[in-house]
Design an enzyme around this catalytic site. Structure first.
Site, short mmCIF file in Angstrom:
data_model
loop_
_atom_site.label_atom_id
_atom_site.label_comp_id
_atom_site.label_asym_id
_atom_site.label_seq_id
_atom_site.Cartn_x
_atom_site.Cartn_y
_atom_site.Cartn_z
N THR A 121 -2.85 11.70 10.54
CA THR A 121 -2.41 12.50 11.68
C THR A 121 -0.93 12.87 11.56
OG1 THR A 121 -2.10 10.42 12.90
CG2 THR A 121 -4.16 11.61 13.25
N GLU B 5 -12.55 3.85 5.13
CA GLU B 5 -12.61 3.43 6.53
C GLU B 5 -13.92 3.76 7.25
OE1 GLU B 5 -8.01 3.69 7.95
OE2 GLU B 5 -9.03 5.57 7.52
N ARG C 145 -5.07 7.63 17.14
CA ARG C 145 -6.35 7.60 16.43
C ARG C 145 -7.49 7.13 17.33
NH1 ARG C 145 -8.90 9.05 11.40
NH2 ARG C 145 -7.20 9.67 10.02
N ALA D 134 -5.70 5.71 5.49
CA ALA D 134 -6.42 6.82 6.13
C ALA D 134 -7.58 7.32 5.29
CB ALA D 134 -5.46 7.97 6.45
N GLN E 8 0.82 -1.21 0.00
CA GLN E 8 0.00 0.00 0.00
C GLN E 8 0.85 1.26 0.00
OE1 GLN E 8 -2.82 -2.12 3.18
NE2 GLN E 8 -3.36 0.01 2.92
#
Length: 786
Positions: A462, A733, A326, A531, A213
């Site tokens: 983040t 997500e 998170r 994310a 990824q």
């Protein structure tokens, strides 16, 4: 100039944004024609790697005898840490705690100690079992349930969020509750396991075809392992057979081993793990121990809350720090806490290093928030949905002060009230609640449960520097378009969405845009596809590149035909220049003949993002995605077995780029979240051996486990509050936490055996065994209370 009569039938391009398009590889998936790395023709002389894994959870390496391994048929070489030419480390956090191959000690059962390089994969795997390894075993920590979050080892610095005075608010509250929830992990269970093929080039060059990824991260870590600059390493991936976060960092080990062997032997080398090896040796979703204390009033208004989120990091830091962060960022879910204190504790254990998983800690934080809501609802004797609505953030456009998160970011785009109201009506929540109560009153052995849960999910990395993307767009002289970007395709339709964006910019049919493999040789320094930001970031970058080319074409046409720039208008597959029209292809050809640059590199960085971790303050997210799910279950109180009778979901994707793709993502996310919270149980024995390491022992949801009635809808009225790509919202997500509705429906069914007077405190995964134990415990508590 070539003139064309306007085609009145072609007033809209085929396949632009906001249209339903099938996945670009869907027909290949169905026909088995989609090429994954293991399908690629192997170069002549390709070697294969098998791993030698530790069979103790913790210990020093006393001796490693590999003589029998080296003598086995077909074996060309055996690699150990001494064969790593550069850094023997693939830590994504920079902690230097994640070796390619174990050096001096092992820290979990299944840790790679050596790698066998052989002529065939079968020979490599068989030879790996011939090693004689002796250990001086050390005490092993397998679970976090009994660890002390203050005294026991943490792999990285924890985060603390603080707003108001939680301790004082809880102490002064009319009512207070303390509790703990155990929340299990989850295996990624992608269809395609970890796999890499490395092909050596000239000098120090190597090309790695990797199911990753994060091509750029894989590139950089492979370069460090080889001891060469990043420019010597090219990483390419056309598609993955699923990722879910499991190939964000965990792909790097296979890539590194393949590259080391390829450069050493000057032959192509492939590493492909089988399912058992993959599940044993790679990280998973973090399991959590969630401690909470909440103060509230008699109406159910939350006045203060204190959380401790302890997470099982495993043996190394990996991404455990950001995952813990998170969880804290989402410990509010959709609720405003007047006073809040929340802390993470990424605890060291002698298990595989846990890692990213769809939601990245966010779902774990939300589950904690929903447990608190349930506790309050049972304490005040109200329907949990009523308590949820009572504690929501202020709705967008509503003046008020209930809009500040625990990390001091204002929630400016809250639409959860409308979503919940619409779902409550369409799912007929109130009527079904009455019907279920009547059913349970007359059913001795089957109890039904119903729950409606909300989702508020922040969108952005983040890690601030990860909020950027690049893209490369070429327009060829015949008018065809080549599109490349830094995102990776793992089945989620990212390439298709970005191609739609490019088609929209040029106003050409989608079939004229070529989707190409992601490669670090074309787009450098990209963030991992994670994310939920793939389409947001890469769509914007590709749009930037396309707009640069379109501006050049516009300026060229205006200059050539002596018309103002505003009289050059791109129409479907053609361009109007003044009062004439020319086909897109003809304009491109003319531009080429006049030496106009028809290639551009685009870039995008998310605005407004800033975060001060030390202070626990900042604008961590660009925007929020919202949604709600309503689930109904039937539970057999004699066995704990259950069935999901119905699920209704209403989800917010803004102005969806492709509703067909997005609905599929919502459906899949819900099922994956449901599996995590119900049947997917990871279990290690006392010696640290993962016993649920194959489909025979690890139960993902099957087609037969889906809700009997499954209604999924996207909001048709929302759009992103911020100027995202065509005002769409991320969808990777945010749907996964909708699985919480099933967990709480099970909890509701369990609570019926004690007339809904006791909070079931149902831990997850809520396997039939755990459901049955909760039923028996509630019956015992109810009997004691009488």
């Amino acid at each position: 100039m070539t003139q064309h009569t306007p085609n009145l039938k072609a007033q809209k391009i085929s396949g632009g944004v906001h249209t339903d398009q099938r996945h670009d590889s869907a027909h290949k998936h169905v026909a088995g024609e989609a090429v994954y790395i293991d399908d690629m023709p192997e170069p002549a002389g390709t070697l294969h790697v098998g791993l030698g894994l530790s069979n103790v959870a913790h210990g020093t390496l006393k001796s490693v005898d590999l003589s029998a391994v080296r003598a086995a048929p077909g074996v060309v070489d055996v690699l150990t840490h001494a064969d790593v030419p550069g850094d023997n480390d693939i830590s994504p956090s920079g902690m230097h705690d994640d070796p390619v191959l174990a050096q001096g000690k092992v820290q979990f059962h299944g840790q790679p100690i050596f790698a066998v390089v052989a002529e065939t994969r079968e020979q490599a795997r068989r030879a790996a079992r011939l090693a004689k390894v002796e250990y001086d075993e050390l005490p092993a920590v397998i679970s976090i349930w009994d660890l002390d979050t203050e005294k026991d080892k943490q792999v990285t610095t924890p985060l603390t969020l603080n707003r108001g005075d939680a301790a004082a608010a809880i102490a002064a509250a009319p009512r207070r509750i303390k509790g703990r929830m155990k929340l299990g992990g989850q295996d990624h269970f992608y269809l395609e396991g970890q796999v890499s093929l490395a092909v050596p080039g000239e000098d120090d060059e190597v090309t790695v075809y990797c199911s990753t990824q994060g091509p750029s991260e894989t590139q950089h870590l492979v370069s460090h392992v080889l001891g060469v600059p990043s420019h010597a390493v090219t990483v390419e991936v056309r598609r993955m057979g699923g990722g879910f976060g499991g190939k964000e960092t965990q792909a790097n080990q296979c890539a590194a081993l393949a590259a080391i062997a390829a450069k050493k032997h000057k032959r192509a080398v492939k590493v492909r793990l089988d399912r058992d090896e993959d599940m044993t040796a790679t990280g998973k979703r973090h399991d959590f121990a969630i401690d909470y204390e909440v103060g509230f009033d008699d109406e159910g208004n939350i006045l203060g809350v204190d959380y401790m989120f302890a997470l099982n990091a495993g043996f190394s830091a990996d991404l455990s720090g950001p995952v813990g962060d998170r969880a804290l960022f989402h410990c509010d879910n959709a609720y405003f806490y007047p006073n809040v204190h929340a802390k993470s504790a990424p605890l060291y254990t002698n298990t595989v290093s846990n890692t990213a998983f769809r939601g990245f800690g966010g779902p774990q934080g939300m589950v904690g928030a929903e447990r608190v809501i349930d506790e309050v609802a049972f304490a005040v004797g109200k329907d949990s949905l009523e308590i949820r609505k009572l504690n929501f953030y202020d709705q967008i456009g509503t003046p008020g002060e209930r809009n500040l998160t625990p990390y001091h970011q204002k929630v400016e785009d809250c639409i959860i009230q409308r979503i919940v109201a619409e779902l409550e009506e369409s799912a007929q929540y109130a009527r079904r609640r009455r019907e279920i109560a009547a059913f349970n009153a007359n059913s001795r052995f089957i109890k039904r449960g119903l729950a409606l849960t909300p989702v508020k999910f922040g969108i952005s990395f983040t890690k601030t520097e990860s909020n950027q993307a690049g893209a490369l767009v070429h327009v060829y002289a015949d008018g065809s378009v080549h599109m490349n970007h830094g995102g990776t395709e793992m089945g989620q339709g990212l390439h298709l969405k970005v191609a739609q964006v490019v088609a929209e910019e040029f106003q050409i049919d989608l079939e004229r845009v070529k989707i190409t493999a992601t490669t670090t040789a074309k787009v450098p320094n990209t963030a991992p596809t994670a994310a939920s930001s793939g389409a947001d970031l890469n769509g914007m970058a590709a749009q930037d590149a396309a707009r640069q080319i379109r501006k050049r074409l516009t300026d060229f046409a205006a200059d050539k035909y002596q018309v103002p720039v505003d009289q050059v208008v791109f129409l479907p597959n053609r361009v109007r220049v003044g009062n004439q029209e020319i086909s897109f292809n003809d304009l491109v050809k003319q531009a080429y003949l006049n030496r106009i640059q028809l290639s551009a590199a685009g870039h995008y960085k998310t605005p407004k993002i800033h975060w001060d971790r030390a202070k626990g303050r900042g604008h961590a997210f660009y925007y929020y995605a919202y949604g709600a799910a309503c689930a109904e279950v039937s539970v057999d109180v004699l066995t704990g077995e259950y069935v999901v009778e119905r699920a209704d979901i209403l989800h917010d994707t803004g102005r969806s780029l492709n509703r067909a793709i997005d609905i599929g993502q919502v459906e899949g996310g819900f099922i994956q979240g449901m599996g995590w919270l119900t049947t997917e149980e990871l279990w290690w024995d006392g010696k640290g051996r993962l016993r649920t390491h194959a489909p025979s022992t690890y139960k993902i949801p099957l087609a037969s486990d889906r809700p009997k009635i499954f209604n999924v809808a996207l909001t048709d009225w929302s759009e992103a509050y911020e100027p995202t790509i065509h005002r769409s919202k991320a969808v990777g997500e945010p749907p996964l936490p909708h699985g919480m509705a099933v967990l709480h429906a099970l909890s509701d069914a369990v609570a019926s055996v004690a007339e809904h007077k006791i909070c079931p405190r149902l831990d997850a995964p809520a396997t039939p065994e755990r459901v049955l134990m909760a039923i028996e415990r509630l019956r015992a508590e109810a009997a004691q209370a009488q």
